[in-house]
Design an enzyme around this catalytic site. Structure first.
Site, short mmCIF file in Angstrom:
data_model
loop_
_atom_site.label_atom_id
_atom_site.label_comp_id
_atom_site.label_asym_id
_atom_site.label_seq_id
_atom_site.Cartn_x
_atom_site.Cartn_y
_atom_site.Cartn_z
N ASP A 197 8.62 0.74 1.65
CA ASP A 197 7.49 1.41 1.26
C ASP A 197 6.60 0.18 0.53
O ASP A 197 6.94 -0.88 0.17
CB ASP A 197 7.29 2.84 0.45
CG ASP A 197 8.45 2.56 -0.99
OD1 ASP A 197 8.77 1.63 -0.99
OD2 ASP A 197 8.46 3.56 -1.51
N TYR A 213 4.37 -2.06 -2.00
CA TYR A 213 4.40 -2.36 -3.22
C TYR A 213 3.77 -1.46 -3.96
O TYR A 213 2.59 -1.14 -4.06
CB TYR A 213 3.67 -3.78 -3.45
CG TYR A 213 4.54 -5.00 -2.79
CD1 TYR A 213 5.81 -5.39 -2.99
CD2 TYR A 213 3.71 -5.78 -1.88
CE1 TYR A 213 6.14 -6.56 -2.19
CE2 TYR A 213 4.28 -6.98 -1.30
CZ TYR A 213 5.59 -7.15 -1.62
OH TYR A 213 6.09 -8.26 -0.94
N PHE A 239 5.49 -6.46 2.98
CA PHE A 239 5.89 -7.65 2.33
C PHE A 239 4.42 -8.52 2.16
O PHE A 239 4.80 -9.55 1.26
CB PHE A 239 6.96 -8.55 2.92
CG PHE A 239 8.24 -7.94 3.20
CD1 PHE A 239 9.11 -7.65 2.19
CD2 PHE A 239 8.56 -7.17 4.47
CE1 PHE A 239 10.40 -6.95 2.36
CE2 PHE A 239 10.01 -6.67 4.63
CZ PHE A 239 10.69 -6.40 3.58
#
Length: 227
Positions: free
Chosen positions: A68, A70, A81
């Site tokens: 999920d 950040y 990412f």
């Protein structure tokens, strides 16, 4: 996330691929608007929630799955990412990805954490859950995004085109059965998080291995170089 038809929110190929879950996407929009009405914020910004699906469906050759977004405000940008160019320090998972990137490919460390160039070159950076409450990891799991992202993955796998799925960690590895159809190959390793990177992520060479597999299937390799 505004209440608009799917065709206005995502790329044309993705609009067709996600048509079976169009009602679910609309439901998730209602969920997010209800969160705001209740005084609860979410990440990423509404305009970035479906960002992974704004790049051409037909161009996808590599899938990298995250869990999920950040949860740190200012970090989530709608691509798994990835962070905005001005974010420093990098999230530790991303820093570990970049360490493996330099070790695998011999490139210098990127100047920033923006992975948009990968998305533009055929890498789908997809979180299984597309939103999260700030500072509350996994807070939107089980709310309905999984049906949307699993539809996306099944649609990719159903194509005749080659696809390499890079599956980092146990959560991502559960998707492997969905990739059994079509011309798909999976690369599995531990997650790049600090808790598991030293258990097999480092040294796994996901980027060069993905390109070797793509070339073996007759597809163009990915240009992984980042500025």
């Amino acid at each position: 996330m505004t209440a608009r038809p799917l065709s206005e929110l995502v790329e044309r190929g993705w609009a067709a691929a996600l048509e079976p879950v169009a009602d679910q996407v609309a439901h998730m929009g209602q969920f997010l608007r209800a969160e705001i009405a209740a005084g609860r914020r979410y990440l990423p910004a509404g305009s970035n929630v479906l960002r992974a699906f704004t790049f051409p469906f037909d161009n996808v050759r590599v899938l990298i799955v995250g869990q999920d977004p950040y949860p740190t405000p200012g970090h989530a940008v709608g691509l798994s990412f990835s962070v905005a160019p001005d974010v420093r320090p990098w999230p530790r998972s991303l820093a570990n990805i970049f360490d493996e990137y330099t070790a695998d490919l011999g490139y210098p460390l990127p100047s920033n954490g923006d992975l948009t160039p990968w998305a533009q070159r055929g890498v789908l950076l997809l979180n299984r859950v597309l939103t999260v409450r700030p500072s509350n990891p996994a807070s939107h799991r089980g709310k309905g995004w999984e049906a949307v992202t699993e539809c996306a993955i099944r649609a990719l796998a159903a194509r005749a085109a080659p696809l390499v799925a890079i599956l980092w960690g146990r959560d991502a590895s559960t998707l492997k059965p969905m990739l059994a159809a079509g011309n798909c190959v999976a690369i599995e390793s531990p997650h790049p998080s600090p808790l598991s990177a030293s258990r097999g992520f480092f040294g796994s060479r996901p980027f060069s291995r993905a390109n070797e597999l793509l070339v073996g299937m007759g597809a163009e390799p990915i240009d992984w170089r980042l500025p």
